[in-house]
Design a protein around this motif. Structure first.
Motif, mmCIF file in Angstrom:
data_model
loop_
_atom_site.group_PDB
_atom_site.id
_atom_site.type_symbol
_atom_site.label_atom_id
_atom_site.label_comp_id
_atom_site.label_asym_id
_atom_site.label_seq_id
_atom_site.Cartn_x
_atom_site.Cartn_y
_atom_site.Cartn_z
ATOM 1 N N LYS A 1 69.449 -2.379 3.861
ATOM 2 C CA LYS A 1 71.007 -3.093 3.526
ATOM 3 C C LYS A 1 70.510 -2.939 2.317
ATOM 4 O O LYS A 1 71.802 -2.205 0.619
ATOM 5 N N TYR A 2 69.718 -4.262 2.114
ATOM 6 C CA TYR A 2 70.138 -5.056 0.088
ATOM 7 C C TYR A 2 68.901 -3.877 -0.659
ATOM 8 O O TYR A 2 69.850 -3.901 -2.075
ATOM 9 N N GLY B 1 69.676 -1.420 -1.146
ATOM 10 C CA GLY B 1 70.908 0.051 -0.700
ATOM 11 C C GLY B 1 71.947 -0.692 -1.746
ATOM 12 O O GLY B 1 72.754 -0.462 -2.953
ATOM 13 N N GLU B 2 72.040 -2.355 -1.688
ATOM 14 C CA GLU B 2 73.134 -2.922 -2.327
ATOM 15 C C GLU B 2 72.514 -3.636 -4.229
ATOM 16 O O GLU B 2 73.562 -4.489 -4.560
ATOM 17 N N ARG B 3 71.346 -4.327 -4.122
ATOM 18 C CA ARG B 3 71.050 -4.655 -4.947
ATOM 19 C C ARG B 3 70.567 -4.229 -6.174
ATOM 20 O O ARG B 3 70.220 -2.781 -5.902
ATOM 21 N N PRO C 1 70.770 0.903 -7.382
ATOM 22 C CA PRO C 1 70.151 0.538 -6.590
ATOM 23 C C PRO C 1 68.544 0.274 -6.453
ATOM 24 O O PRO C 1 68.221 1.137 -6.466
ATOM 25 N N HIS D 1 63.566 -8.892 -0.971
ATOM 26 C CA HIS D 1 64.753 -9.426 -0.930
ATOM 27 C C HIS D 1 64.242 -10.848 -2.238
ATOM 28 O O HIS D 1 65.079 -11.039 -2.793
#
Length: 381
Positions: free
Chosen positions: A262-263, A265-267, A273, A337
Motif C-alpha cells: 500500500k505504501y 503504491g502511494e509514496r 510511486p 516505509h
C-alpha cells in the motif's frame, strides 16, 4: 492433492477476519501502549466459540482441526500478534492439556469455563535458567499426604497477571529425570503463589508475569494425569504450539506485506510511486514468495497433524522457516516505509517488526529447530 479450502473453512476464515478487524483493531494500539490485555476480547472469543477450536464439543470445543486453528491464528495475527499469543494460551495449549489428560472434575471446574472465556488460564514451564532445556527446571512439587507442596518460580507466563489459575510443570522426583516431572493446577489466590508483571518490548498487550511459589500447598486432585507423565505431555504440546506459532508468523508477515504494498503504491518520489523502482518492487516480490512458501509449509504440517502424524521434521521446518521469514519480511516492510515507519502513530509496521522478533526464539529457538531437523535426518548433533 487439493490446496483449496472447503466452503466451511472459507466461511470460518472470513468470520475470524471480520471479528479481528471489528473487535481487535480499534483497541489494540491503546492496549499496546498500556501494556494491558483487553480481557473483553477473551470473553467475546469464548461466546463465539473461538476458544478450543480443536477441542471436544462436549466440553465446549469446536471439534475442528489444526488447519482451522492455523486459519484463526493467521487472521488474528494479521491484526495483533499479542492477541494471537494470548489465544495460544487461553484457547490452545493449556486447554488441550486438560481435555487430553485432565480428570472429569478438572474438565468441569477448569476446562469448560476456560473455553467459555469465563476463567483465564496461564502456563508455567519456562524458568530463568530453563528455557529451551525444559529438563533443567528447578520447580518442585513434594508430596505431603493429600497435598503437594510447590516451591520454585516460572517466567514468561503469558497473561499470568490476569489468570484465574496456572498449569505448571514441576519435578516430583528429580532422581527419575524427565520421568519425575508432572503438570499441576494452581489457583490464583492460593497461599504462597505470587507474581509480578514483566515489562517487554514486544507483544506488549500480551502481558506476562514472573510467578513465584513458596511452600504453595495444593490438593492432590490438582495433579494432571499420572505421576511421571508431565515432560512427555508438555513436549507433545510444544510440537502443536510450533504449528500455531508458524501460522502466527505468517499472519504478521502478511500484515507487514500488505502495508508495504500500500505504501509503495502511494509514496511518490522522483515523480512516481516508489513501488515502480526495481529495488522496491523486487523486495515486495520476495516478500510475496516467502510468505506463500511459509504458508504452504505451515498448512502442510497442520494437515499432517490432522491425519494423526507426529510430523516432527515438518513442524520444525515450518516453525524455522516461517518465523525467520516473518522477521525478514517485517524488517523489509519497515525499510520500505523509511523514517515514517518509526514515527509512533503513523503506520503499524514498527509494531509488526517488533512483534515478529519473538517467534524465532520462542517454543524452541531457530537453533533448536535446526537441531531437531538434523536429528530427524539421522545426524547426531
Amino acid at each position: 492433492m487439493d490446496f483449496t479450502l472447503t466452503d466451511e473453512q472459507r466461511m470460518f476464515k472470513e468470520s475470524v477476519r471480520k471479528f479481528a478487524e471489528k473487535e481487535i483493531a480499534p483497541i489494540i494500539d491503546e492496549a499496546e501502549d498500556k501494556e494491558a490485555f483487553p480481557v473483553e476480547i477473551i470473553r467475546k472469543m469464548g461466546k463465539l466459540g473461538y476458544l478450543g477450536i480443536s477441542g471436544p464439543p462436549e466440553y465446549g470445543g469446536g471439534g475442528l482441526g489444526k488447519i482451522e486453528e492455523c486459519l484463526f491464528m493467521e487472521e488474528i495475527a494479521r491484526v495483533s500478534v499479542s492477541v494471537a499469543a494470548v489465544w495460544v494460551v487461553q484457547g490452545g495449549i493449556p486447554p488441550s492439556i486438560l481435555w487430553s489428560f485432565g480428570s472429569e472434575e478438572q474438565k468441569e471446574k477448569y476446562l469448560i469455563p476456560t473455553l467459555k472465556g469465563e476463567k483465564i488460564v496461564s502456563l508455567g514451564v519456562t524458568e530463568v535458567n530453563a528455557g529451551n532445556e525444559v529438563k533443567a527446571i528447578q520447580t518442585t512439587a513434594k508430596r505431603d499426604g493429600d497435598y503437594y507442596i510447590i516451591n520454585g518460580s516460572k517466567t514468561f507466563n503469558t497473561i499470568g497477571t490476569i489468570s484465574d489459575y496456572i498449569i505448571l510443570l514441576a519435578y516430583v522426583d528429580k532422581s527419575k529425570g524427565i520421568d519425575g516431572m508432572n503438570l499441576f493446577i494452581v489457583d490464583r489466590g492460593t497461599q504462597g503463589y505470587t507474581f509480578t508483571k514483566q515489562r517487554k518490548e514486544a507483544n506488549k498487550a500480551a502481558e506476562s508475569a514472573d510467578a513465584y511459589f513458596d511452600d504453595c500447598r495444593i490438593p492432590i486432585k490438582n495433579l494432571i494425569g499420572k505421576e511421571g507423565e508431565g515432560f512427555r505431555k508438555i513436549m507433545e504440546r510444544f510440537n502443536v504450539e510450533r504449528i500455531l506459532v508458524s501460522a502466527r508468523a505468517v499472519g504478521v508477515a502478511q500484515a507487514a506485506y500488505e502495508a508495504a504494498v500500500k505504501y509503495a503504491g502511494e509514496r511518490i518520489q522522483f515523480g512516481k510511486p516508489i513501488g515502480e523502482f526495481q529495488s522496491i518492487a523486487f523486495k515486495l516480490a520476495d516478500m510475496e514468495a516467502n510468505i506463500q512458501a511459509a504458508r504452504l509449509l505451515t498448512y502442510y504440517a497442520a494437515w499432517l497433524w490432522d491425519q494423526g502424524n507426529m510430523c516432527i521434521k515438518e513442524v520444525s521446518s515450518a516453525k524455522l522457516f516461517s518465523t525467520e521469514m516473518a522477521a525478514k519480511v517485517t524488517e523489509e516492510a519497515l525499510h520500505i516505509h523509511g523514517g515514517w515507519g518509526l514515527v509512533k502513530g503513523e503506520f503499524p509496521v514498527w509494531r509488526y517488526f517488533r512483534d515478529a522478533r519473538v517467534a524465532p526464539v520462542t517454543v524452541g529457538s531457530s537453533e533448536i529447530q535446526r537441531r531437531i531437523i538434523a536429528k530427524e535426518l539421522g545426524f547426531r548433533v
